[in-house]
Design a protein around this motif. Structure first.
Motif, mmCIF file in Angstrom:
data_model
loop_
_atom_site.group_PDB
_atom_site.id
_atom_site.type_symbol
_atom_site.label_atom_id
_atom_site.label_comp_id
_atom_site.label_asym_id
_atom_site.label_seq_id
_atom_site.Cartn_x
_atom_site.Cartn_y
_atom_site.Cartn_z
ATOM 1 N N ASP A 89 6.553 -10.376 -14.225
ATOM 2 C CA ASP A 89 6.262 -10.039 -15.623
ATOM 3 C C ASP A 89 5.656 -8.643 -15.765
ATOM 4 O O ASP A 89 5.169 -8.264 -16.833
ATOM 5 C CB ASP A 89 5.321 -11.075 -16.238
ATOM 6 N N GLY A 90 5.660 -7.861 -14.687
ATOM 7 C CA GLY A 90 5.024 -6.549 -14.708
ATOM 8 C C GLY A 90 5.654 -5.574 -15.687
ATOM 9 O O GLY A 90 6.875 -5.560 -15.892
ATOM 10 N N ARG A 91 4.812 -4.746 -16.298
ATOM 11 C CA ARG A 91 5.286 -3.671 -17.179
ATOM 12 C C ARG A 91 5.446 -2.416 -16.333
ATOM 13 O O ARG A 91 4.569 -2.091 -15.536
ATOM 14 C CB ARG A 91 4.274 -3.414 -18.305
ATOM 15 N N PHE A 92 6.539 -1.694 -16.505
ATOM 16 C CA PHE A 92 6.757 -0.506 -15.690
ATOM 17 C C PHE A 92 7.275 0.668 -16.531
ATOM 18 O O PHE A 92 8.420 1.077 -16.426
ATOM 19 C CB PHE A 92 7.701 -0.797 -14.509
ATOM 20 N N PRO A 93 6.407 1.228 -17.365
ATOM 21 C CA PRO A 93 6.788 2.443 -18.100
ATOM 22 C C PRO A 93 7.023 3.582 -17.117
ATOM 23 O O PRO A 93 6.470 3.585 -16.016
ATOM 24 C CB PRO A 93 5.569 2.706 -18.991
ATOM 25 N N LYS A 114 14.153 3.978 -15.222
ATOM 26 C CA LYS A 114 13.805 2.690 -15.821
ATOM 27 C C LYS A 114 14.922 1.668 -15.597
ATOM 28 O O LYS A 114 14.673 0.522 -15.199
ATOM 29 C CB LYS A 114 13.555 2.886 -17.321
ATOM 30 N N GLU A 132 8.246 -7.892 -18.993
ATOM 31 C CA GLU A 132 7.241 -6.812 -19.097
ATOM 32 C C GLU A 132 6.058 -7.195 -19.997
ATOM 33 O O GLU A 132 5.677 -6.471 -20.904
ATOM 34 C CB GLU A 132 7.886 -5.516 -19.592
ATOM 35 N N THR A 133 5.466 -8.320 -19.715
ATOM 36 C CA THR A 133 4.316 -8.803 -20.494
ATOM 37 C C THR A 133 3.021 -8.824 -19.687
ATOM 38 O O THR A 133 1.965 -9.159 -20.214
ATOM 39 C CB THR A 133 4.594 -10.228 -21.010
ATOM 40 N N GLU A 136 0.254 -3.585 -15.675
ATOM 41 C CA GLU A 136 0.996 -2.332 -15.768
ATOM 42 C C GLU A 136 1.193 -1.697 -14.396
ATOM 43 O O GLU A 136 0.256 -1.581 -13.608
ATOM 44 C CB GLU A 136 0.280 -1.345 -16.688
ATOM 45 N N TYR A 137 2.413 -1.265 -14.145
ATOM 46 C CA TYR A 137 2.773 -0.521 -12.939
ATOM 47 C C TYR A 137 3.454 0.768 -13.407
ATOM 48 O O TYR A 137 4.686 0.893 -13.353
ATOM 49 C CB TYR A 137 3.727 -1.328 -12.070
ATOM 50 N N ARG A 138 2.656 1.700 -13.880
ATOM 51 C CA ARG A 138 3.222 2.923 -14.441
ATOM 52 C C ARG A 138 3.871 3.760 -13.341
ATOM 53 O O ARG A 138 3.225 4.133 -12.360
ATOM 54 C CB ARG A 138 2.146 3.737 -15.145
ATOM 55 N N SER A 223 -5.618 -0.012 -13.551
ATOM 56 C CA SER A 223 -4.355 -0.711 -13.795
ATOM 57 C C SER A 223 -4.045 -1.668 -12.648
ATOM 58 O O SER A 223 -3.447 -2.735 -12.853
ATOM 59 C CB SER A 223 -3.214 0.296 -13.983
#
Length: 382
Positions: A89-93, A114, A132-133, A136-138, A223
């Motif tokens: 569920d990781g966010r990866f902007p 992306k 992506e909820t 964060e893994y920017r 993060s």
């Protein structure tokens, strides 16, 4: 798991960051402009974020390759094992820069990277669309002459954001830069430290944190705090060890002054937030009236510079006063950061013992280092 980490730094502070990393016990692989690469593991991510005082951020280095087409970029990014770090569920902007590369469009590179990461994770986790909820893994990329470096940001907000600066004044110095100057001064708790133009108090607060051995990241989150690869108990244990490492007993002699009463109020509020108000003597006064107390001491200061902050004559008065202090008190040392490049002989009567180019934000500055005479060592009886 062995991890290649990258600590980014303000240009000119790479050697300071390297010393901090080595003091934590990690092997430095290479030092380049603006970054230090070193070897660690999951626990290293925690310790680096908690303890590095002068680095801007800490990244996991995921890969480095050459790409001249978007297809090459896509395939090489997709080949990276993102599932080793990014949870289902990781966010990866994706953010980044491109300089002198054939793939010069940053938005296009962001989009391709992306899609490549989403494709890899989707195949691994059997998801058509990644939710992506979660944490964060920017992802940060930098492209220089077609060479791409791909990293994941472990810090989140910059490491200069300690959490104590709740009040600001004009043109504050970054906490990381202030800490670096204190370290370059070789200040020790048994010395007197004076900031003659303290502003919002960043330099004396950072000095007190160093003297007390307080981990700069102890009061904030990162993060990577919620990353699955780092068990919660590691963060808990490392924060406990960091707190226990603090020296809250030693007596400190730190004095900070400013002619602006609002600056002193801000500095006191920030010191109070940091839990160090009792360790620093804040005084609202014109530094022209100040006289050094004690035989050995160190001045660390960031006086006003530029027409935007103060009038030129007022700034020159400050330089003249500091030069007089150095002449009349040769055992005192001074470390002053300013944008002025030609002031040494005019105001201080001699060249600095060392001069270092640093950046305060986007401003190019000079750190003038004047070393006071050291106390004579007593000869032992034969």
């Amino acid at each position: 798991m062995k991890i290649e980490l990258v600590a980014t730094a303000t240009f000119g502070l790479e050697a300071v960051v390297r010393r901090e990393i080595e003091a934590l016990g990690y092997k430095v692989l290479k030092t380049e402009d603006g970054k230090v690469t070193y070897l660690g593991d999951e626990k290293s991510i925690v310790r680096s974020n908690l303890w590095l005082r002068t680095a801007d951020r800490v990244y996991v280095r995921m890969g480095e390759f050459t790409a001249t087409t978007f297809e090459e970029l896509f395939q090489q990014v997709k080949a990276i094992p993102w599932e080793n770090y990014i949870s289902p569920d990781g966010r990866f902007p994706v953010v980044g820069t491109s300089v002198k590369s054939e793939l010069h469009s940053v938005p296009a590179c962001q989009s391709i990277i992306k899609k490549a990461v989403a494709s890899r994770l989707g195949e691994f986790y059997f998801e058509r669309v990644m939710p992506e909820t979660g944490a964060e893994y920017r992802i940060r990329f930098s492209a220089l002459k077609n060479k791409f470096t791909i990293m994941i940001d472990t810090s989140g907000a910059g490491l200069h954001k300690r959490g104590y600066r709740i009040k600001d004044v004009a043109a504050p110095i970054k906490e990381t830069l202030a800490a670096a100057i204190v370290q370059l001064s070789f200040y020790r708790p048994d010395k007197i430290l004076v900031d003659t133009c303290c502003g919002s108090g960043t330099i004396p607060i950072e000095a007190a944190m160093i003297a007390r051995n307080i981990a700069p990241g102890l009061g904030r989150t990162f993060s990577s705090t919620d990353w699955d690869i780092i068990p919660a108990n590691i963060w808990k244990e490392e924060k406990k060890l960091a707190y226990e490492a603090g020296d809250f007993e030693s007596e400190l002699r730190i004095k900070a002054m400013d002619i602006d009463s609002n600056a002193i109020k801000a500095a006191k509020a920030n010191a109070d937030e940091a839990g160090l108000l009792d360790d620093i003597e804040f005084v609202c006064m014109d530094m022209m009236k100040w006289k050094p107390e004690g035989e050995y001491g160190v001045i660390i200061t960031n006086p006003p510079y530029g027409e935007r902050i103060g009038e030129k004559k007022d700034i020159e008065r400050i330089y003249t006063k500091l030069g007089k202090v150095l002449t009349e008190h040769p055992t005192w040392s001074m470390f002053m950061i300013t944008t002025d490049k030609e002031i040494e002989e005019k105001f201080f009567g001699r060249k600095a013992d060392r001069r270092r180019k640093l950046y305060n934000g986007r401003l190019e500055t000079q750190l003038y280092q004047y070393h006071g005479t050291k106390p004579k060592r007593e000869k032992k009886d034969e």
